[in-house]
Design an enzyme around this catalytic site. Sequence first.
Site, PDB file in Angstrom:
ATOM      1  N   ASP A  12      -1.510   1.643   3.952  1.00 23.59           N
ATOM      2  CA  ASP A  12      -0.735   0.409   3.833  1.00 23.59           C
ATOM      3  C   ASP A  12      -1.708  -0.720   4.112  1.00 23.59           C
ATOM      4  O   ASP A  12      -2.283  -0.786   5.204  1.00 23.59           O
ATOM      5  CB  ASP A  12       0.408   0.375   4.860  1.00 23.59           C
ATOM      6  CG  ASP A  12       1.495   1.397   4.550  1.00 23.59           C
ATOM      7  OD1 ASP A  12       1.692   1.706   3.366  1.00 23.59           O
ATOM      8  OD2 ASP A  12       2.135   1.889   5.491  1.00 23.59           O
ATOM      9  N   ASP A 131      12.393   3.226  -1.498  1.00 19.45           N
ATOM     10  CA  ASP A 131      12.575   3.069  -0.050  1.00 19.45           C
ATOM     11  C   ASP A 131      14.067   3.187   0.220  1.00 19.45           C
ATOM     12  O   ASP A 131      14.843   2.344  -0.237  1.00 19.45           O
ATOM     13  CB  ASP A 131      12.079   1.697   0.419  1.00 19.45           C
ATOM     14  CG  ASP A 131      10.566   1.548   0.261  1.00 19.45           C
ATOM     15  OD1 ASP A 131       9.867   2.571   0.278  1.00 19.45           O
ATOM     16  OD2 ASP A 131      10.097   0.403   0.116  1.00 19.45           O
TER      17      ASP A 131
END
Length: 257
Positions: A12, A131
Amino acid sequence: MGLAKRIIPCLDVDKGRVVKGVQFVDIRDAGDPVEVAKRYDEQGADEITFLDITASHEGRDTTVHTVERMASQVFIPLTVGGGIRKLEDIRTMLNAGADKVSINTAAVFTPEFVGEAAARFGSQCIVVAIDAKKVSAPGEEERWEIFTHGGRKPTGLDAIVWARKMVEFGAGEILLTSMDRDGAKNGFDLALTRAVSDAVSVPVIASGGVGNLQHLVDGVKEGGADAVLAASIFHFGEYSIPEAKAFMAKQGVEVRI
């Protein structure tokens, strides 16, 4: 034997640094993305996923320069996501050296974009990132809803129905993150992973919640995932990729050693 299950470290990246948070907030620095990716390549990771976590939220395009640097140093497949909104973005990333691109927020607003991308570049390089958060009350049948913008915006879309739809549009792979589990280190949401794996015909990458090596095994054996993605257990040195592969192999999971 089926296909070997893949271990995919996830980077990330926020403003050019690898970070890791808990449930998408509370961020820790984990180093330079190119150095981190190179280390995983040398350790025997099967792939690398690079997600520019600020891109969709701030409307900023993914850092092409970092991807170019990474692709020149890393020789395993590289998936890049964050701020991919148009065909030109995909072309730019593939030209920079990415093997696949991950589409998340843009897929929700314009599902046809996934179809256009698959038609232009081939399904094999189009990953749709989902997500999902559990929204069912205790005692109800389990339901999960899709969130966008780095997990900030609810959409009202059912995660299993949506995954199926994305594959119909041409997604070659689903990257499935449980937002309830992200960074919490208590294991994947196995019910969610299994529900999506059973619903679609393409590989599913389980993400969100790995705290130990048994969780990786569970994602494959109980969740039905084709690949398992993890960040903090690798970034902060708790486990190495070779340890993860040896553990999985010992538990009867086929991996590339």
